[in-house]
Design an enzyme around this catalytic site. Structure first.
Site, short mmCIF file in Angstrom:
data_model
loop_
_atom_site.label_atom_id
_atom_site.label_comp_id
_atom_site.label_asym_id
_atom_site.label_seq_id
_atom_site.Cartn_x
_atom_site.Cartn_y
_atom_site.Cartn_z
N TYR A 5 0.85 -1.19 0.00
CA TYR A 5 0.00 0.00 0.00
C TYR A 5 0.89 1.23 0.00
O TYR A 5 1.93 1.26 0.66
CB TYR A 5 -0.90 0.02 1.24
CG TYR A 5 -1.61 1.34 1.43
CD1 TYR A 5 -2.88 1.55 0.89
CD2 TYR A 5 -1.00 2.40 2.11
CE1 TYR A 5 -3.52 2.76 1.02
CE2 TYR A 5 -1.63 3.62 2.24
CZ TYR A 5 -2.90 3.80 1.70
OH TYR A 5 -3.53 5.00 1.83
N GLU B 234 -3.21 7.95 -3.66
CA GLU B 234 -3.26 6.64 -3.02
C GLU B 234 -3.12 5.55 -4.07
O GLU B 234 -3.81 5.58 -5.10
CB GLU B 234 -4.58 6.48 -2.27
CG GLU B 234 -4.63 5.21 -1.46
CD GLU B 234 -5.95 5.07 -0.70
OE1 GLU B 234 -7.01 4.98 -1.35
OE2 GLU B 234 -5.90 5.04 0.53
#
Ligand code: ADP
Ligand code: MG
Length: 394
Positions: A117, A205
Site C-alpha cells: 500500500y 493513493e
C-alpha cells in the site's frame, strides 16, 4: 478535484512513475480492440468511476458482474466491458445508488508477487506531505490503521527537496523489499513524491502498489485528488474534470460562487462564512435536527447569489425547512433582507423559513422583513433559531 484511474496513470507515466500499459474504452468493441492492442494473453477490464472498492463491487441487478475483471481473450474483454458500460456499479464507496460506468480501462495483466500500500497526504501538524506505506496492500487500509497501525510506516518529506535516499532505504527495510525491487522502489517512491508536489495534490493513493514476479514496483491502482485552490496553476488538468461524476447542485453552486456541500439531512442552511456555517450545522445537530447541506454564501453575497442559493436549497426534495443564519459583518443585514424578499417573490418559499439576522444594519433589515409579505419565523439568537427550525420540520 478527483480524476479517473486511467487519467492518473497517464500522468504517472509522464512523471516517470511506473505503470502498466493500458487503453481506455467507451464501447465493448473498443475494449476487444484494446485487448488485441496489448498483445498479451491476459488483461484486466476495470470500471472507471470516481470511487474505490471496484474489485469487490458489483453491478446493480447483476451480482456476478464485478467492477474489475480478469480476461483471457478479446471476446472476454468485450463481454466484461458490455457487462459494465452504462451500468451502475455499487461499491463500499458509492452508496447504494451506485455510479454509472461510462468508460473501462483495459490494462495488461500483472503477475503479482506482493501487494503493498502507498498513500501520500498532507500532515497538517508536521506542515509537510507524508508518504505512508504498508506491507498490507490490496485490503482496506482503514482496517489496517485500526487493527494493526504498526504495519503502516510514515515518512514526512520536505516538498522543496523531495524524499531523501535514506528515507527510501528505511522504508524498504521496513517493508522487507530487497534486491532489484529495492532499486525499483527508489525510482517509484521518489517520483511519486515529486508528482504529488508538482501537481499540488491533496491526496494520492496507490492500493495495491505491487511488486511483480520480475521484481518491479508498479502502480496497479491510482486515486488522486488535486487541491482545488491550486488548480489555477494547472490549467491543463481542468480538461480531466469529469462533471458527470460530480453532484449537480454542487457544480451549480460553484458556478454562482457559493461554497455548497450536499448532505443527507432535511434542514437547509443558508449562512455567511464557513465558521458560522459549521457552528450552525453543529447547533442544529445539538437540538436533534439534521442539516441538508453546508452552504456559505460568502462575505459579500448579493441578491442574485442569495436567490440562486435558495433555488439550490429548495430543489433538494429532502429539504423540509430552511434556516437562514446571517451575521452582517462585511455583508449588511439590509442586503440580505432585500435578497430574501426578492428570492421569495421570484421563487416562492414552499417550506418553513427561520431567519436569524445579527450585525450591521440589523434593525433596518428586521424591519424590512417584518413589513414584507415574506412568511418567516424570526429568531432572536442561534439557539432559538435552531430550536425553531427543528420544531418546524418535525
Ligand atoms: P479497487 O481499489 O477499486 O478495488 P484496484 O485497481 O485496486 O480497484 O483493483 C482491484 C484488484 O484487482 C487489485 O487489488 C488487484 O489484485 C487486481 N488488479 C487490478 N489491476 C490489475 C492488473 N493490471 N493485473 C492484475 N491484477 C489487477
Ligand atoms: Mg485499489
Amino acid at each position: 478535484m478527483k480524476i479517473h484511474e486511467f487519467q492518473g496513470k497517464q500522468l504517472f507515466r509522464q512523471a516517470g512513475v511506473p505503470v502498466l500499459e493500458g487503453h481506455v474504452a467507451r464501447t465493448a468493441d473498443e475494449a476487444a480492440a484494446a485487448f488485441k492492442k496489448l498483445g498479451g494473453s491476459i488483461a484486466v477490464v476495470k470500471a472507471q468511476i470516481h470511487a474505490g472498492g471496484r474489485g469487490k463491487g458489483t453491478v446493480i441487478d447483476n451480482p456476478t458482474q464485478k467492477g474489475v475483471v480478469i480476461v483471457k481473450s478479446a471476446e472476454e474483454a468485450r463481454a466484461a466491458a458490455a457487462g459494465l458500460l452504462k451500468k451502475k456499479l455499487v461499491t463500499i464507496q458509492t452508496g447504494p445508488e451506485g455510479k454509472t460506468v461510462n468508460r473501462v480501462f483495459v490494462e495488461a495483466g500483472c503477475d503479482i508477487a506482493r501487494e503493498l500500500y502507498l498513500g501520500i497526504v498532507i500532515d497538517r501538524s508536521a506542515c509537510k506531505p507524508v508518504l505512508m506505506v504498508s506491507s498490507e496492500g490490496g485490503v482496506e487500509i482503514e482496517t489496517v490503521a485500526e487493527k494493526t497501525p504498526e504495519l503502516i510506516f510514515k515518512e514526512p518529506f520536505n516538498p522543496a527537496y523531495g524524499l531523501d535516499a535514506f528515507q527510501v532505504r528505511k522504508l524498504c527495510k521496513k517493508l522487507n523489499v530487497n534486491g532489484p525491487a529495492a532499486k525499483s522502489a527508489a525510482t517509484f517512491f521518489t517520483s511519486i513524491c515529486q508528482f504529488f508536489v508538482d501537481y499540488d495534490c491533496s491526496m494520492a493513493e496507490i492500493n495495491p502498489l505491487v511488486i511483480t514476479s520480475d521484481g518491479l514496483m508498479v502502480a496497479l491502482d491510482a486515486k488522486i485528488i488535486f487541491d482545488d485552490n491550486a488548480l489555477f496553476r494547472h490549467p491543463d488538468l481542468l480538461e480531466l474534470r469529469d462533471w458527470s461524476e460530480e453532484e449537480p447542485s454542487e457544480v451549480r453552486a460553484s458556478d454562482a460562487g457559493l461554497s455548497y456541500v450536499k448532505l443527507d439531512g432535511n434542514i437547509g442552511c443558508l449562512v455567511n462564512g464557513a465558521g458560522l456555517a459549521m457552528s450552525t450545522m453543529d447547533i442544529i445537530k445539538y437540538h436533534g435536527g439534521n442539516p441538508a447541506n453546508f452552504l456559505d454564501v460568502g462575505g459579500g453575497a448579493n441578491a442574485q447569489q442569495v436567490t440562486e442559493a435558495f433555488r439550490i436549497l429548495l430543489s433538494d426534495p429532502n429539504c423540509k425547512g430552511v434556516l437562514v443564519n446571517i451575521f452582517g459583518g462585511i455583508a449588511r443585514c439590509t442586503t440580505i433582507a432585500s435578497a430574501l424578499i426578492e428570492a421569495s417573490e421570484t421563487i416562492g418559499f414552499t417550506v418553513p423559513l427561520v431567519v436569524r439576522l445579527e450585525g450591521t444594519e440589523v434593525e433596518e433589515g428586521r424591519k424590512m422583513l417584518a413589513e414584507s409579505d415574506v412568511d418567516i419565523i424570526s429568531a432572536v439568537d442561534i439557539t432559538d433559531a435552531a430550536k425553531k427550525i427543528v420544531a418546524a420540520v418535525k
